[in-house]
Scaffold this motif. Sequence first.
Motif, PDB file in Angstrom:
ATOM      1  N   PRO A 125       7.193 -20.621  52.296  1.00  0.00           N
ATOM      2  CA  PRO A 125       6.017 -20.361  51.452  1.00  0.00           C
ATOM      3  C   PRO A 125       5.265 -19.090  51.826  1.00  0.00           C
ATOM      4  O   PRO A 125       4.626 -18.474  50.965  1.00  0.00           O
ATOM      5  N   HIS A 126       5.352 -18.678  53.102  1.00  0.00           N
ATOM      6  CA  HIS A 126       4.669 -17.437  53.496  1.00  0.00           C
ATOM      7  C   HIS A 126       5.305 -16.225  52.825  1.00  0.00           C
ATOM      8  O   HIS A 126       4.616 -15.242  52.539  1.00  0.00           O
ATOM      9  N   CYS A 127       6.609 -16.282  52.564  1.00  0.00           N
ATOM     10  CA  CYS A 127       7.268 -15.200  51.829  1.00  0.00           C
ATOM     11  C   CYS A 127       6.737 -15.125  50.401  1.00  0.00           C
ATOM     12  O   CYS A 127       6.607 -14.040  49.829  1.00  0.00           O
ATOM     13  N   LEU A 128       6.434 -16.282  49.831  1.00  0.00           N
ATOM     14  CA  LEU A 128       5.858 -16.317  48.489  1.00  0.00           C
ATOM     15  C   LEU A 128       4.470 -15.670  48.497  1.00  0.00           C
ATOM     16  O   LEU A 128       4.099 -14.941  47.576  1.00  0.00           O
ATOM     17  N   CYS A 129       3.689 -15.932  49.551  1.00  0.00           N
ATOM     18  CA  CYS A 129       2.385 -15.269  49.700  1.00  0.00           C
ATOM     19  C   CYS A 129       2.557 -13.760  49.863  1.00  0.00           C
ATOM     20  O   CYS A 129       1.788 -12.969  49.293  1.00  0.00           O
ATOM     21  N   ASP A 130       3.573 -13.353  50.646  1.00  0.00           N
ATOM     22  CA  ASP A 130       3.849 -11.921  50.822  1.00  0.00           C
ATOM     23  C   ASP A 130       4.176 -11.275  49.484  1.00  0.00           C
ATOM     24  O   ASP A 130       3.706 -10.163  49.187  1.00  0.00           O
ATOM     25  N   ASP A 131       4.989 -11.951  48.683  1.00  0.00           N
ATOM     26  CA  ASP A 131       5.359 -11.420  47.370  1.00  0.00           C
ATOM     27  C   ASP A 131       4.142 -11.298  46.464  1.00  0.00           C
ATOM     28  O   ASP A 131       4.057 -10.362  45.650  1.00  0.00           O
ATOM     29  N   TRP A 132       3.204 -12.246  46.579  1.00  0.00           N
ATOM     30  CA  TRP A 132       1.997 -12.165  45.754  1.00  0.00           C
ATOM     31  C   TRP A 132       1.173 -10.935  46.147  1.00  0.00           C
ATOM     32  O   TRP A 132       0.698 -10.188  45.287  1.00  0.00           O
ATOM     33  N   GLU A 133       1.007 -10.733  47.449  1.00  0.00           N
ATOM     34  CA  GLU A 133       0.265  -9.555  47.920  1.00  0.00           C
ATOM     35  C   GLU A 133       0.952  -8.263  47.491  1.00  0.00           C
ATOM     36  O   GLU A 133       0.295  -7.308  47.061  1.00  0.00           O
ATOM     37  N   GLU A 134       2.279  -8.226  47.632  1.00  0.00           N
ATOM     38  CA  GLU A 134       3.027  -7.031  47.257  1.00  0.00           C
ATOM     39  C   GLU A 134       2.920  -6.769  45.756  1.00  0.00           C
ATOM     40  O   GLU A 134       2.764  -5.608  45.317  1.00  0.00           O
ATOM     41  N   SER A 135       2.980  -7.814  44.954  1.00  0.00           N
ATOM     42  CA  SER A 135       2.856  -7.659  43.499  1.00  0.00           C
ATOM     43  C   SER A 135       1.470  -7.152  43.129  1.00  0.00           C
ATOM     44  O   SER A 135       1.320  -6.314  42.221  1.00  0.00           O
ATOM     45  N   LEU A 136       0.444  -7.648  43.820  1.00  0.00           N
ATOM     46  CA  LEU A 136      -0.921  -7.171  43.567  1.00  0.00           C
ATOM     47  C   LEU A 136      -1.032  -5.689  43.885  1.00  0.00           C
ATOM     48  O   LEU A 136      -1.625  -4.915  43.117  1.00  0.00           O
ATOM     49  N   ARG A 137      -0.462  -5.260  45.026  1.00  0.00           N
ATOM     50  CA  ARG A 137      -0.516  -3.845  45.402  1.00  0.00           C
ATOM     51  C   ARG A 137       0.218  -2.978  44.387  1.00  0.00           C
ATOM     52  O   ARG A 137      -0.269  -1.901  43.996  1.00  0.00           O
ATOM     53  N   THR A 138       1.383  -3.457  43.945  1.00  0.00           N
ATOM     54  CA  THR A 138       2.176  -2.680  42.984  1.00  0.00           C
ATOM     55  C   THR A 138       1.432  -2.514  41.671  1.00  0.00           C
ATOM     56  O   THR A 138       1.383  -1.411  41.093  1.00  0.00           O
ATOM     57  N   ILE A 139       0.856  -3.593  41.185  1.00  0.00           N
ATOM     58  CA  ILE A 139       0.129  -3.538  39.913  1.00  0.00           C
ATOM     59  C   ILE A 139      -1.141  -2.704  40.057  1.00  0.00           C
ATOM     60  O   ILE A 139      -1.496  -1.925  39.159  1.00  0.00           O
ATOM     61  N   LYS A 140      -1.837  -2.821  41.185  1.00  0.00           N
ATOM     62  CA  LYS A 140      -3.039  -2.009  41.412  1.00  0.00           C
ATOM     63  C   LYS A 140      -2.684  -0.524  41.408  1.00  0.00           C
ATOM     64  O   LYS A 140      -3.391   0.290  40.795  1.00  0.00           O
ATOM     65  N   THR A 141      -1.578  -0.165  42.071  1.00  0.00           N
ATOM     66  CA  THR A 141      -1.144   1.244  42.099  1.00  0.00           C
ATOM     67  C   THR A 141      -0.825   1.746  40.696  1.00  0.00           C
ATOM     68  O   THR A 141      -1.213   2.857  40.311  1.00  0.00           O
ATOM     69  N   ALA A 142      -0.141   0.914  39.917  1.00  0.00           N
ATOM     70  CA  ALA A 142       0.198   1.302  38.548  1.00  0.00           C
ATOM     71  C   ALA A 142      -1.059   1.474  37.701  1.00  0.00           C
ATOM     72  O   ALA A 142      -1.136   2.404  36.878  1.00  0.00           O
ATOM     73  N   LEU A 168      18.522 -12.064  38.723  1.00  0.00           N
ATOM     74  CA  LEU A 168      17.941 -13.155  37.950  1.00  0.00           C
ATOM     75  C   LEU A 168      18.831 -13.532  36.771  1.00  0.00           C
ATOM     76  O   LEU A 168      19.331 -12.660  36.058  1.00  0.00           O
ATOM     77  N   PRO A 169      19.017 -14.827  36.539  1.00  0.00           N
ATOM     78  CA  PRO A 169      19.737 -15.238  35.324  1.00  0.00           C
ATOM     79  C   PRO A 169      18.932 -14.861  34.083  1.00  0.00           C
ATOM     80  O   PRO A 169      17.711 -14.679  34.138  1.00  0.00           O
ATOM     81  N   LYS A 170      19.607 -14.743  32.984  1.00  0.00           N
ATOM     82  CA  LYS A 170      18.914 -14.440  31.740  1.00  0.00           C
ATOM     83  C   LYS A 170      18.301 -15.712  31.154  1.00  0.00           C
ATOM     84  O   LYS A 170      18.809 -16.799  31.345  1.00  0.00           O
ATOM     85  N   ALA A 216       4.681 -11.703  38.254  1.00  0.00           N
ATOM     86  CA  ALA A 216       5.405 -10.665  38.995  1.00  0.00           C
ATOM     87  C   ALA A 216       5.889 -11.197  40.341  1.00  0.00           C
ATOM     88  O   ALA A 216       7.015 -10.930  40.766  1.00  0.00           O
ATOM     89  N   CYS A 217       5.030 -11.965  41.020  1.00  0.00           N
ATOM     90  CA  CYS A 217       5.361 -12.540  42.320  1.00  0.00           C
ATOM     91  C   CYS A 217       6.551 -13.490  42.220  1.00  0.00           C
ATOM     92  O   CYS A 217       7.510 -13.396  43.002  1.00  0.00           O
ATOM     93  N   LEU A 218       6.514 -14.405  41.259  1.00  0.00           N
ATOM     94  CA  LEU A 218       7.591 -15.381  41.108  1.00  0.00           C
ATOM     95  C   LEU A 218       8.897 -14.707  40.695  1.00  0.00           C
ATOM     96  O   LEU A 218       9.981 -15.126  41.124  1.00  0.00           O
ATOM     97  N   SER A 219       8.800 -13.654  39.887  1.00  0.00           N
ATOM     98  CA  SER A 219      10.003 -12.903  39.506  1.00  0.00           C
ATOM     99  C   SER A 219      10.641 -12.266  40.739  1.00  0.00           C
ATOM    100  O   SER A 219      11.865 -12.324  40.925  1.00  0.00           O
ATOM    101  N   GLN A 220       9.827 -11.675  41.583  1.00  0.00           N
ATOM    102  CA  GLN A 220      10.326 -11.032  42.796  1.00  0.00           C
ATOM    103  C   GLN A 220      10.910 -12.064  43.759  1.00  0.00           C
ATOM    104  O   GLN A 220      11.993 -11.865  44.338  1.00  0.00           O
ATOM    105  N   TYR A 221      10.217 -13.180  43.919  1.00  0.00           N
ATOM    106  CA  TYR A 221      10.680 -14.221  44.844  1.00  0.00           C
ATOM    107  C   TYR A 221      11.996 -14.834  44.373  1.00  0.00           C
ATOM    108  O   TYR A 221      12.936 -15.013  45.163  1.00  0.00           O
TER     109      TYR A 221
END
Length: 511
Positions: free
Chosen positions: A486-503, A322-324, A291-296
């Motif tokens: 790379p810090h943006c990649l860490c941010d995306d990982w945290e955000e993806s974790l929060r999104t999945i936890k909420t779901a 994203l390209p197909k 999820a993180c890499l997709s968002q990034y």
Amino acid sequence: MEEKTMEIKIQVDISDTTASKQVEKDIPLSPAARVFNAPKLNCYVIAVLGVKKKIEPYAVMEGFKQSLIRHPRFSSKLVNSGNKNRQKQRWVRTNVVIDDHVIVPEIQTHNIENADAFLESYLSDLTTVSLDTSKPLWELHLLDLKTSDAENVAVLKFHHSLGDGMSLMSLVFACMRKTSNPDELPTLPYQNRPSSGLPAGSTCGYRFLWLVMITWSAIMLVLNTVSDGLEFIATILFLKDTETPIKGNYQLSKCKRMCLVHRTVSLDDIKLIKNTMKMTVNDVVLGVSQACLSQYLERRYGGKKKKVGEEEVESKRNLNNLPKRIRLRSTLLVNLRPTTGIQDLANMMAKGSKCKWGNWIGYIVFPLSIALRDDPLEHLRKAKWIVDRKKNSFGAALTFIFGNFIMKLFGVEVTANIVNRALSNTTMSFSNLIGPLEEISFYGHPITYIAPSVYGHSHALTMHFQSYMNKMTISLTVDPTVISDPHCLCDDWEESLRTIKTAVQERGSAL
């Protein structure tokens, strides 16, 4: 960066130790260790330890004197002999001068505006300097530097030829003790493996069903192993990943400075997702990473459009840039060596007892599903399906056997070239290690976080996950010419974790 090394010299004569009596003669390097020493695959392991108090260098040096340097690999230097075509490499025991390995730079903290950035710069500088082969291939840097998440920092640097990541980190844990009881080793969790035997009192129907399941599992095991073996060979020969913004070019990145960053998140959040979805921690970490890499990548691909103005950024936020059909694969390192407990490693250092050691690793080529999904839990399901499929295969063992066969047939250089080619045709590396359950101390210094990683291989991105108590530390090693944020990649990982936890929580409340 002005540095001055503290003059503390302690020479240890290993001829007086019990461990040295165990190994009196030289030891040839293992095939994997020889590959890791090849110029085209010169790999290092770095472990960053954040501690809760000011480091006392003498206490750490005395601790190493009684533990780490009693290990044969950490008191041996690498010696080359023979002609250039058929070079022989051996571990030769030597006396260890601790001051040659423990570095205590004098840091002018009053001149440092951002301690975290200074630490990242220091680590980046370390990646540009090779270890001196005239002495054992390890270093310890003790930094009197207060960062946002630690009072002081210790940095361990090992050459990968000393051992695989799991064995090296297990050895580091064996040097530590529980903070609550300095006489006890850390407690590492273990995985309960369900019995594969026939349940007691099974009826004939159960026996027939069990026989069908075993037969089908054996057939799938063979098919999956053949499939993974063919994919690995195809990856070496021609099968390349899509050229995405995170895929580097190893031919253009030799001897480049790498950037190491880390971020700590809640392991309890990961376990909540694991328990609700009936998965493993590794499944969850891989799913969140997808999820993180997709968002990034979506943001990187849409970067040009988002420079026009803030209103356009808002209007295009939900568009998929994203390209197909992105082929993005990670190499997962798999430990093939029989599990060695930290008690065995502690006994090896204290008593000179024998213990299995070395680089016994195989590779799994893991396809990551890159897509923006309406249901974030789909990232978890995709990851779990692929993990379960890869578990039912001997593909990792095949890569280990294949490497040894090529080594005997063609030598180190050819093997290193093949490994490099396989890695360069994939996008990234990924690993996940289990850490202690309780707070541990590094020779009297309580640990706040543990952030290990590796560099020197042909990937622009390496993601490593290390659990410790109720925390999970994400360590990223990146080529800054490819991934400048790379810090943006860490941010995306945290955000993806929060999104999945909420779901997951919403799903739980709906049941």
